[in-house]
Design a protein around this motif. Structure first.
Motif, mmCIF file in Angstrom:
data_model
loop_
_atom_site.group_PDB
_atom_site.id
_atom_site.type_symbol
_atom_site.label_atom_id
_atom_site.label_comp_id
_atom_site.label_asym_id
_atom_site.label_seq_id
_atom_site.Cartn_x
_atom_site.Cartn_y
_atom_site.Cartn_z
ATOM 1 N N GLU A 297 5.281 1.148 9.251
ATOM 2 C CA GLU A 297 4.123 1.948 9.652
ATOM 3 C C GLU A 297 4.528 2.906 10.776
ATOM 4 O O GLU A 297 5.455 2.633 11.534
ATOM 5 N N GLN B 38 -5.076 2.191 -0.747
ATOM 6 C CA GLN B 38 -5.738 1.067 -0.090
ATOM 7 C C GLN B 38 -7.242 1.300 -0.177
ATOM 8 O O GLN B 38 -7.716 2.414 0.053
ATOM 9 N N ASP C 56 -14.323 -9.273 15.146
ATOM 10 C CA ASP C 56 -13.934 -9.098 13.751
ATOM 11 C C ASP C 56 -14.184 -10.402 12.990
ATOM 12 O O ASP C 56 -14.741 -11.367 13.527
ATOM 13 N N GLN D 139 0.823 -1.215 0.000
ATOM 14 C CA GLN D 139 0.000 0.000 0.000
ATOM 15 C C GLN D 139 0.856 1.262 0.000
ATOM 16 O O GLN D 139 0.442 2.290 -0.533
ATOM 17 N N ASN E 44 -9.818 4.683 16.467
ATOM 18 C CA ASN E 44 -8.983 3.493 16.314
ATOM 19 C C ASN E 44 -7.578 3.961 16.721
ATOM 20 O O ASN E 44 -6.754 4.270 15.875
ATOM 21 N N ARG F 132 -7.314 -1.045 7.825
ATOM 22 C CA ARG F 132 -7.518 -2.497 7.881
ATOM 23 C C ARG F 132 -8.992 -2.817 7.626
ATOM 24 O O ARG F 132 -9.881 -2.059 8.017
ATOM 25 N N GLU G 164 -10.941 -4.802 9.142
ATOM 26 C CA GLU G 164 -11.801 -4.919 10.338
ATOM 27 C C GLU G 164 -12.338 -3.564 10.794
ATOM 28 O O GLU G 164 -13.384 -3.487 11.439
ATOM 29 N N THR G 165 -11.638 -2.479 10.439
ATOM 30 C CA THR G 165 -12.116 -1.147 10.845
ATOM 31 C C THR G 165 -13.414 -0.793 10.117
ATOM 32 O O THR G 165 -14.203 0.026 10.597
ATOM 33 N N ARG H 18 -13.022 -7.061 18.721
ATOM 34 C CA ARG H 18 -12.202 -6.021 18.086
ATOM 35 C C ARG H 18 -12.715 -4.615 18.356
ATOM 36 O O ARG H 18 -11.966 -3.647 18.284
ATOM 37 N N VAL I 36 4.874 -4.081 9.338
ATOM 38 C CA VAL I 36 4.273 -3.138 10.279
ATOM 39 C C VAL I 36 5.358 -2.449 11.093
ATOM 40 O O VAL I 36 5.424 -1.224 11.183
#
Length: 305
Positions: free
Chosen positions: A229, A88, A291, A82, A209, A105, A107-108, A297, A225
């Protein structure tokens, strides 16, 4: 782990280029090497979806060879796809991402979905107020804006809401601002630490988040990560819960506690975050959302009364 430069052998077709790069990346121990190869190929060829699959039998364009080799080399060294493609997808929209922001992500998306669902239940007409107050547009505040994935999606999906977002990183806010413009949304972006930039702002919905990785665990994260990141978007202090505690402590900065709060959190933290919301005493319903892997989550606090 060797980080040699990728040199594409003489391949005839785009399909062969895909297979070659996939096996090179697999040899460097990367997760999902085929997915990486496809995303990088689509990027370098300017194709996506059906057009990409239709082109697989075509000859690989030699004019793109040097670019292609450079991208595969960067991916083999552990750089996330990404950040290489600067994109993304989130909630059906393409977001710009840079090393200034956490990569959104999947799951967000579940957190955004829950906020939209409960927001529509609590305020069916998109207006807050009542109990003697004048009705005003519902205000949602996103703490830790990052790329703007949460705030821009809320603004796009619930255009009647007023959406604000804050981040401690000027670089992240610049990315969020570009994503807001890209999707034609108005998001009030503010620089500052957690709730501080929103002191005095009537806030109906608080969503975040935040960084939630315990500091001591960062060294053990996947290298994509850990090495690429932004650390400020990962490190949640000793037990990973510092940002949640501090947001609860900062609630008095707001004129009144938000009636809907939604937090994303790390594995094993749901019980403690739910406990923090309970202890604050503002929400009569605390909900935990799993999630897609079945890990708790998200924790939401809802004041129905």
């Amino acid at each position: 782990m060797k980080h040699d430069s990728y040199v594409m052998p003489d391949v005839q077709s785009i399909r062969e280029a895909f297979a070659e790069a996939s096996s090179f990346l697999a040899g460097h121990g990367l997760t999902e090497p085929q997915r990486s190869s496809q995303l990088l190929l689509e990027h370098v060829l300017g194709l996506s979806g059906a057009a990409y699959y239709m082109a697989l039998a075509d000859p690989f364009p030699l004019a793109r060879k040097a670019d292609w080799e450079a991208l595969v080399t960067r991916r083999a060294a552990g750089e996330p796809v990404q950040y290489i493609t600067r994109e993304q997808e989130f909630y059906g929209r393409a977001f710009e991402v840079t090393p200034d922001v956490l990569i959104p992500r999947p799951e967000t998306e579940l957190l955004v979905e829950a906020i939209l669902k409960y927001g529509a239940e609590l305020w069916p007409d998109g207006l807050a107020g009542g109990r003697g107050e004048a009705a005003h547009p519902l205000t949602a505040v996103d703490i830790g804006a990052g790329s703007g994935a949460i705030s821009v999606t809320l603004a796009a999906e619930a255009p009647a809401w007023r959406v604000c977002a804050g981040d401690i990183s000027p670089g992240a806010l610049a990315v969020a601002r570009r994503n807001a413009q890209r999707h034609g949304t108005a998001v009030d972006l503010r620089l500052g630490d957690l709730l501080e930039p929103f002191a005095g702002v009537e806030t109906d919905i608080l969503v975040s988040n935040p960084p939630y990785i315990p500091g001591g665990d960062i060294a053990g994260l996947q290298r994509e990560v850990r090495d690429h990141e932004p650390r400020t978007a990962l490190d949640g202090g000793g037990d990973g819960l510092d940002p949640y505690r501090r947001m609860m402590e900062q609630l008095p900065l707001l004129p009144a506690p938000p009636r809907l709060v939604g937090f994303e959190l790390g594995q094993g933290q749901a019980g403690q975050v739910a406990g923090l919301l309970r202890a604050a005493g503002h929400w009569d319903e605390i909900i935990t959302i799993d999630d897609l892997a079945g890990i708790p989550r998200h924790v939401l606090g809802i004041a129905r009364r």
